[in-house]
Design a protein around this motif. Structure first.
Motif, PDB file in Angstrom:
ATOM      1  N   ARG A 100       2.640   1.244  -3.485  1.00 15.80           N
ATOM      2  CA  ARG A 100       1.827   2.100  -4.048  1.00 15.80           C
ATOM      3  C   ARG A 100       1.288   2.677  -4.231  1.00 15.80           C
ATOM      4  O   ARG A 100       1.398   3.982  -5.164  1.00 15.80           O
ATOM      5  CB  ARG A 100       0.602   1.190  -4.141  1.00 15.80           C
ATOM      6  N   ALA A 101       1.087   3.539  -2.951  1.00 16.78           N
ATOM      7  CA  ALA A 101       0.567   5.497  -3.057  1.00 16.78           C
ATOM      8  C   ALA A 101       1.607   6.563  -3.451  1.00 16.78           C
ATOM      9  O   ALA A 101       2.016   6.981  -3.994  1.00 16.78           O
ATOM     10  CB  ALA A 101       0.574   5.620  -1.648  1.00 16.78           C
ATOM     11  N   GLU A 110       1.877   6.541  -7.420  1.00 12.75           N
ATOM     12  CA  GLU A 110       0.845   7.155  -7.423  1.00 12.75           C
ATOM     13  C   GLU A 110       0.994   8.934  -7.268  1.00 12.75           C
ATOM     14  O   GLU A 110       0.780   9.576  -7.880  1.00 12.75           O
ATOM     15  CB  GLU A 110      -0.586   6.900  -7.210  1.00 12.75           C
ATOM     16  N   GLU A 111       1.685   9.212  -6.571  1.00 12.35           N
ATOM     17  CA  GLU A 111       1.964  10.536  -6.264  1.00 12.35           C
ATOM     18  C   GLU A 111       3.207  10.868  -6.892  1.00 12.35           C
ATOM     19  O   GLU A 111       3.288  12.431  -7.350  1.00 12.35           O
ATOM     20  CB  GLU A 111       2.786  10.588  -4.280  1.00 12.35           C
ATOM     21  N   SER A 136       1.080  -1.567   0.237  1.00  9.22           N
ATOM     22  CA  SER A 136       0.040  -0.393   0.210  1.00  9.22           C
ATOM     23  C   SER A 136       0.721   0.938   0.337  1.00  9.22           C
ATOM     24  O   SER A 136       0.629   2.269  -0.807  1.00  9.22           O
ATOM     25  CB  SER A 136      -1.291   0.437   0.908  1.00  9.22           C
ATOM     26  N   VAL A 137       2.029   1.487   0.834  1.00  8.19           N
ATOM     27  CA  VAL A 137       2.802   2.294   1.196  1.00  8.19           C
ATOM     28  C   VAL A 137       3.959   2.106  -0.592  1.00  8.19           C
ATOM     29  O   VAL A 137       3.549   3.919  -0.892  1.00  8.19           O
ATOM     30  CB  VAL A 137       3.973   2.113   1.512  1.00  8.19           C
TER      31      VAL A 137
END
Length: 116
Positions: free
Chosen positions: A104-105, A108-109, A101-102
Motif C-alpha cells: 500500500r505504501a 501511494e509513493e 502495508s508495504v
C-alpha cells in the motif's frame, strides 16, 4: 537440485526459517519491490521474462534469488520455465499486515512520485 523424476527444485526457506530482517532487506530494494508489486496483482505465477525492468538479466536473477532466499517468493520449474509467485499467505501468517502495508505504501509513493 533435482527432485524425483529429474525435475529441478530450488531451495526455499521453511516457514519457521523466514526472518523479518531478511524480508525487510529484500523489500528495501526498489527493483525487488517493483517485482513484488507486480506479483501481488498477478493471479498466477509469472516467468522472469514477464518483468520489464531496467537491469541486466544477471542482475534480475540476483534480485529473484534474494526474494526467494528471504522467503518473499517461491519459484518452481514448469518444464523449462521458472515461475515465481508471492508467498503472501506465508508472510501474512508470520507478519500479519506487513506485506499489505508495504505494498500500500509503495502504491501511494508511486502515485505521489511518478517514476518511483
Amino acid at each position: 537440485m533435482a527432485a524425483a523424476g529429474g525435475a529441478r527444485v530450488l531451495a526455499h526457506p521453511a516457514l519457521d526459517e523466514i526472518r523479518l530482517e531478511h524480508v525487510l532487506h529484500a523489500l528495501s530494494d526498489p527493483i525487488r519491490l517493483r517485482i513484488v508489486r507486480q506479483m501481488a496483482v498477478a493471479s498466477t505465477g509469472l516467468v522472469c521474462s514477464y518483468f520489464e525492468l531496467p537491469v541486466a538479466k544477471s542482475t534480475l536473477t540476483h534480485h529473484f534469488r534474494v526474494l526467494r532466499e528471504s522467503g518473499v517468493i517461491r519459484q518452481i520449474y514448469r518444464g523449462t520455465a521458472k515461475l515465481s509467485e508471492l508467498r503472501g499467505a506465508d508472510l501474512e501468517k508470520l507478519f500479519p499486515g506487513l506485506l499489505d502495508s508495504v505494498l500500500r505504501a509503495a502504491d501511494e509513493e508511486a502515485a505521489r512520485l511518478p517514476g518511483a
